[in-house]
Design a protein around this motif. Structure first.
Motif, PDB file in Angstrom:
ATOM      1  N   ASN A  10       0.847  -1.189   0.000  1.00 58.65           N
ATOM      2  CA  ASN A  10       0.000   0.000   0.000  1.00 58.65           C
ATOM      3  C   ASN A  10       0.888   1.246   0.000  1.00 58.65           C
ATOM      4  OD1 ASN A  10       0.956   0.193   2.596  1.00 58.65           O
ATOM      5  ND2 ASN A  10      -1.042  -0.013   3.592  1.00 58.65           N
ATOM      6  N   PHE A  11       0.268   2.427   0.044  1.00 51.80           N
ATOM      7  CA  PHE A  11       1.044   3.666  -0.039  1.00 51.80           C
ATOM      8  C   PHE A  11       1.908   3.900   1.211  1.00 51.80           C
ATOM      9  CE2 PHE A  11      -1.122   6.479  -3.482  1.00 51.80           C
ATOM     10  CZ  PHE A  11      -0.827   5.498  -4.427  1.00 51.80           C
ATOM     11  N   SER A  12       1.668   3.115   2.270  1.00 55.44           N
ATOM     12  CA  SER A  12       2.497   3.202   3.478  1.00 55.44           C
ATOM     13  C   SER A  12       3.623   2.173   3.450  1.00 55.44           C
ATOM     14  CB  SER A  12       1.633   3.006   4.731  1.00 55.44           C
ATOM     15  OG  SER A  12       0.676   4.033   4.839  1.00 55.44           O
ATOM     16  N   GLN A  13       3.824   1.525   2.277  1.00 56.97           N
ATOM     17  CA  GLN A  13       4.905   0.557   2.051  1.00 56.97           C
ATOM     18  C   GLN A  13       4.716  -0.734   2.847  1.00 56.97           C
ATOM     19  OE1 GLN A  13       7.013   1.421  -0.405  1.00 56.97           O
ATOM     20  NE2 GLN A  13       5.912   3.377  -0.491  1.00 56.97           N
ATOM     21  N   GLN A  14       3.462  -1.056   3.211  1.00 53.95           N
ATOM     22  CA  GLN A  14       3.171  -2.297   3.928  1.00 53.95           C
ATOM     23  C   GLN A  14       2.786  -3.396   2.933  1.00 53.95           C
ATOM     24  OE1 GLN A  14       0.164  -0.121   6.282  1.00 53.95           O
ATOM     25  NE2 GLN A  14       1.141  -0.979   8.115  1.00 53.95           N
TER      26      GLN A  14
ATOM     27  N   LEU B  94      -2.323   0.494 -13.996  1.00 54.76           N
ATOM     28  CA  LEU B  94      -0.932   0.947 -14.079  1.00 54.76           C
ATOM     29  C   LEU B  94      -0.281   0.893 -12.702  1.00 54.76           C
ATOM     30  CD1 LEU B  94      -1.517   4.087 -16.359  1.00 54.76           C
ATOM     31  CD2 LEU B  94      -0.589   1.867 -17.072  1.00 54.76           C
ATOM     32  N   LEU B  95      -1.049   1.284 -11.689  1.00 55.69           N
ATOM     33  CA  LEU B  95      -0.555   1.275 -10.314  1.00 55.69           C
ATOM     34  C   LEU B  95      -0.204  -0.157  -9.875  1.00 55.69           C
ATOM     35  CD1 LEU B  95      -0.177   3.184  -7.817  1.00 55.69           C
ATOM     36  CD2 LEU B  95      -2.472   2.489  -7.120  1.00 55.69           C
ATOM     37  N   HIS B  96      -1.081  -1.113 -10.214  1.00 58.09           N
ATOM     38  CA  HIS B  96      -0.841  -2.505  -9.850  1.00 58.09           C
ATOM     39  C   HIS B  96       0.453  -3.023 -10.470  1.00 58.09           C
ATOM     40  CE1 HIS B  96      -5.415  -3.192  -9.086  1.00 58.09           C
ATOM     41  NE2 HIS B  96      -4.817  -2.614  -8.067  1.00 58.09           N
ATOM     42  N   ARG B  97       0.689  -2.625 -11.700  1.00 55.94           N
ATOM     43  CA  ARG B  97       1.897  -3.103 -12.386  1.00 55.94           C
ATOM     44  C   ARG B  97       3.168  -2.495 -11.807  1.00 55.94           C
ATOM     45  NH1 ARG B  97      -2.353  -4.077 -15.074  1.00 55.94           N
ATOM     46  NH2 ARG B  97      -2.485  -5.584 -16.784  1.00 55.94           N
ATOM     47  N   SER B  98       2.996  -1.461 -10.992  1.00 56.36           N
ATOM     48  CA  SER B  98       4.146  -0.880 -10.287  1.00 56.36           C
ATOM     49  C   SER B  98       4.246  -1.372  -8.857  1.00 56.36           C
ATOM     50  CB  SER B  98       4.029   0.656 -10.288  1.00 56.36           C
ATOM     51  OG  SER B  98       4.133   1.159 -11.599  1.00 56.36           O
ATOM     52  N   GLY B  99       3.404  -2.355  -8.502  1.00 53.40           N
ATOM     53  CA  GLY B  99       3.525  -2.986  -7.195  1.00 53.40           C
ATOM     54  C   GLY B  99       2.729  -2.356  -6.075  1.00 53.40           C
ATOM     55  N   TYR B 100       1.732  -1.526  -6.425  1.00 54.80           N
ATOM     56  CA  TYR B 100       0.928  -0.866  -5.391  1.00 54.80           C
ATOM     57  C   TYR B 100      -0.546  -1.228  -5.547  1.00 54.80           C
ATOM     58  CZ  TYR B 100       4.695   2.353  -3.976  1.00 54.80           C
ATOM     59  OH  TYR B 100       5.848   2.898  -3.492  1.00 54.80           O
TER      60      TYR B 100
END
Length: 788
Positions: free
Chosen positions: A76-80, A379-385
């Protein structure tokens, strides 16, 4: 069954559970006719933090819910880090969602329907390739075990359209339904058979609904259009069918209409699209004083409805009792008006293009947030988020609006306007503003400050990890191509989508909301406008006004039109070169900012704030002159911004007066005799038909207690005398000022207070401009002021 691949355009989508498995169903329009696509063995999904995954699994096991879970390379955006939870049927998905929410376990993307996610993750936007086992059925092709992929070179699908309109009593009892297209023109009417072509007579509402099902099945439209057709026509048809214990089967293969009490996706007619003309025109940025069918058809087609009385409902009920033939003609005319508006303004083309750009359902009007999510999320998913949830923004403050400069009021001979082309999208492109880019930039700043671009309010944006700037660049190129091919509909649709991105990022209704994003756009806009002003003034020119992306520059009176145009082009070139140099040298960025010489106004008038010496904002009048073959053929056009003539809360009397007064002043004509004559005719009653004010009732009548505005006063008088006719909240009030104060036009009991209109409508307009031509309203009237 045979293996087949075909191209189609998505009309409707559904998800349901069958034999314990999740099924996705899509109806398409294709060159082969309607296509029903069945996708099996899909799994609905949401995401849970790794640290909560074990607890979530235990809770679901205890409730005997079937699911699969696995650790993912997503965060997620908190890097968890996150776990994915997968469900083979919808009941298990919904139950699991409620159980985990009850235990305060945070879920991510649990609100995304899988039939939407399936298309989104494949970048499918309207047009689609389908491959699977095909079987020809009665009237359509069914494809099972389907695979679906996006279409790169999209062409406009051929969709069959049908216009629908109903007539009913004040209590919602159905009288008739009209249907119109290029191959259909009929009315289904309750009543005894009469000799009249184009009318199908039925004995009651039940037969009417059954006959409607037959006609819809026979003409088999891909798209049904109407005016307020979802919230009124289909809502009432559905409600009456329920009350009469009928299943309203208007979908393909006689499937039932589904109507939900929700704002989004409330209506589903499987295999068909339902388009509302009002919503579509608003979404395409049309502006009218009223979006009633009567007003819009008059403006666009020059045609009117067949019933034009103030009490249209009473006349409809009278015609149903006494003159059903006339009611049928009225019903059909409404259908035809809607059809003609759609055809003339190419509204279906706009809806198609919008879907092909965003992936939104065609009937999903508004939906800027949904469009952004559709385009951005895969696009976000493909960047790992995974996407944040609504309300997850770590900061919350008010982002400033666009830059508006204090104006220098006056009457000018020559004013040129330089406009930044799509300023906010170009700021996003240039300064790399992006939701994921903000998260990555805040990380990278600690390791390599050179790898980020500074925003505002401590925002930092990654130079290398972002999606929105690239997405806008793609849309920008597509718009340039649309302009090159003179495709105005596509160009307008792209412009609306690009310009919506700023609003989306600044909206608390968007899961990507973060005021650091929106303020980094608007405050950069302030900086750009202020710097541009300084550069122009350094060239010796006076900037008299600026608004969001436009800069207004005064030029010398003696300059010709050609000389003004040359200066405008020269200044635009210099400003663009300055921005390229500044951004390269100071920010190491490529400039996508582009200012254009937009307009020469000659003359131009910027008024003061009424009752003040300060210059107004967002209010001006300018004349555009297009050169003809000779001076006699010059085309002159007055452009009004924010003035009375473009405001619906001013009377037609005021708007007509202002238009003619400014036309005469801009042409250098004498205006004293015109003003005297206009006031005299107003006081005599020659313009009584132009004295109507129009304003929306924003509250319930009972909520108006102190400082009651005139339109509410007029509504209250009706409420006291005729409570059953009390105007409702949201309705438009048409009222006049009489000797007895404000009164609704249809309940007027006193003579007009014409002096009020001279004092409050004509005089303020005259006084705003007359001092600039050394004139005075009261002096012009030479004592006529005593009349009021």
């Amino acid at each position: 069954m045979i293996q087949q691949t075909l191209q189609g355009f998505i009309l409707s989508k559904q998800q349901y559970t069958e034999n314990g498995r999740l099924i996705l169903c899509y109806w398409l329009a294709s060159d082969h006719g309607p296509v029903k696509v069945i996708v099996k063995d899909e799994k609905a999904v949401f995401f849970v933090l790794d640290k909560h995954a074990s607890k979530a699994c235990d809770l679901l096991f205890k409730q005997k819910i079937n699911f699969e879970s696995k650790s993912l390379k997503l965060k997620n955006f908190s890097q968890q880090k996150l776990h994915g939870f997968y469900f083979s049927n919808l009941k298990a998905f919904y139950n699991a969602r409620e159980i985990l929410k009850t235990e305060f376990i945070t879920l991510f993307e649990a609100d995304i329907r899988h039939c939407d996610r399936f298309l989104m993750e494949r970048f499918i936007c309207g047009s689609v390739w389908v491959k699977g086992l095909a079987k020809q059925k009665l009237g359509y092709i069914e494809i099972n075990n389907a695979q679906m992929t996006s279409v790169e070179n999209k062409t406009k699908p051929k969709l069959n359209m049908l216009s629908l309109d109903i007539e009913c009593s004040g209590k919602g009892v159905l009288f008739s339904v009209g249907l119109y297209s290029d191959i259909c023109s009929l009315v289904i009417m309750v009543g005894k058979r009469q000799k009249e072509k184009g009318i199908i007579w039925v004995k009651d509402e039940t037969e009417l609904l059954i006959e409607l099902e037959k006609q819809i099945a026979f003409y088999d439209p891909d798209v049904i259009i109407g005016w307020n057709v979802i919230d009124f026509d289909f809502s009432l048809l559905y409600k009456r069918a329920e009350q009469l214990d009928i299943s309203l089967k208007l979908g393909r293969t006689a499937t039932k209409v589904q109507f939900k009490q929700s704002i989004v996706g409330k209506l589903l007619v499987p295999g068909r699209i339902i388009l509302d003309g009002i919503d579509l025109m608003k979404n395409a940025t049309y502006q009218f004083m009223s979006f009633s069918l009567a007003h819009v058809s008059s403006e666009i087609l020059g045609k009117s409805k067949l019933i034009e009385t103030d009490d249209r409902l009473a006349e409809i009920e009278r015609q149903f009792k006494e003159d059903k033939i006339s009611l049928a003609k009225y019903n059909l005319q409404d259908c035809k008006l809607v059809w003609d508006i759609f055809v003339k303004e190419k509204l279906l083309d706009f809806a198609i293009v919008r879907t092909q750009l965003t992936g939104l359902d065609m009937e999903r009007m508004g939906g800027s947030v949904a469009a952004f999510v559709n385009l951005y999320l895969p696009l976000l998913h493909r960047s790992g988020y995974v996407a944040p949830n609504l309300g997850d923004s770590p900061v919350n403050f008010d982002s400033p609006g666009g830059y508006v400069m204090n104006s220098t009021p006056g009457f000018y001979k020559n004013v040129i306007v330089l406009d930044f082309k799509s300023l906010y999208p170009s700021i996003i492109r240039t300064f790399l503003i992006d939701p994921m880019g903000l998260i990555e930039g805040l990380k990278e700043e600690l390791q390599d400050p050179e790898s980020v671009v500074d925003g505002f309010h401590d925002a930092r944006f990654s130079r290398y990890k972002h999606h929105l700037p690239k997405l806008i660049a793609q849309l920008w190129r597509a718009r340039d191509q649309a302009k090159k091919h003179d495709d105005k509909m596509l160009s307008q649709a792209i412009k609306i989508i690009m310009n919506s991105f700023y609003g989306v990022l600044g909206s608390t209704g968007c899961r990507f909301y973060d005021p650091r994003l929106s303020s980094s756009i608007t405050l950069r806009g302030h900086e750009i406008m202020q710097q541009t002003k300084l550069w122009i003034e350094k060239q010796g020119y006076e900037v008299i006004y600026g608004d969001t992306d436009s800069t207004f520059i005064k030029l010398d009176d003696e300059l010709t039109q050609e000389q003004c145009n040359a200066i405008g082009g020269q200044l635009a070139t210099e400003v663009n070169l300055n921005w390229k140099s500044k951004l390269k040298n100071e920010y190491a960025l490529k400039s996508d900012l582009e200012i254009e010489f937009e307009t020469l106004y000659s003359p131009f008038f910027m008024p003061t704030i009424r009752g003040d010496l300060k210059g107004s904002k967002k209010r001006y009048v300018g004349q555009i002159i297009k050169k003809g073959l000779s001076s006699d053929l010059d085309e002159k056009k007055l452009v009004f911004k924010g003035m009375e003539t473009v405001r619906s809360d001013w009377t037609l009397l005021a708007r007509n007066f202002q238009m003619t007064l400014y036309r005469k002043i801009f042409d250098g004509e004498e205006v004293e005799s015109y003003i005297k004559d206009y006031v005299t005719k107003t006081l005599k009653g020659d313009f009584d038909q132009q004295l109507i004010y129009r304003k929306r009732l924003r509250q319930h009548i009972s909520e108006y207690v102190k400082n009651i505005p005139p339109h509410a006063q007029a509504a209250l008088k009706v409420h006291v005398k005729f409570s059953e006719k009390t105007p409702k909240k949201g309705s438009w009030i048409q009222y006049v000022i009489t000797q007895n104060g404000p009164e609704l036009i249809e309940f007027k009991t006193s003579d007009f207070n014409r002096s009020h209109y001279v004092e409050k409508q004509i005089k303020p307009i005259a006084e705003s401009i007359l001092p600039y031509i050394n004139s005075n309203f009261d002096q012009i009237l030479n004592g006529q002021t005593s009349l009021f």
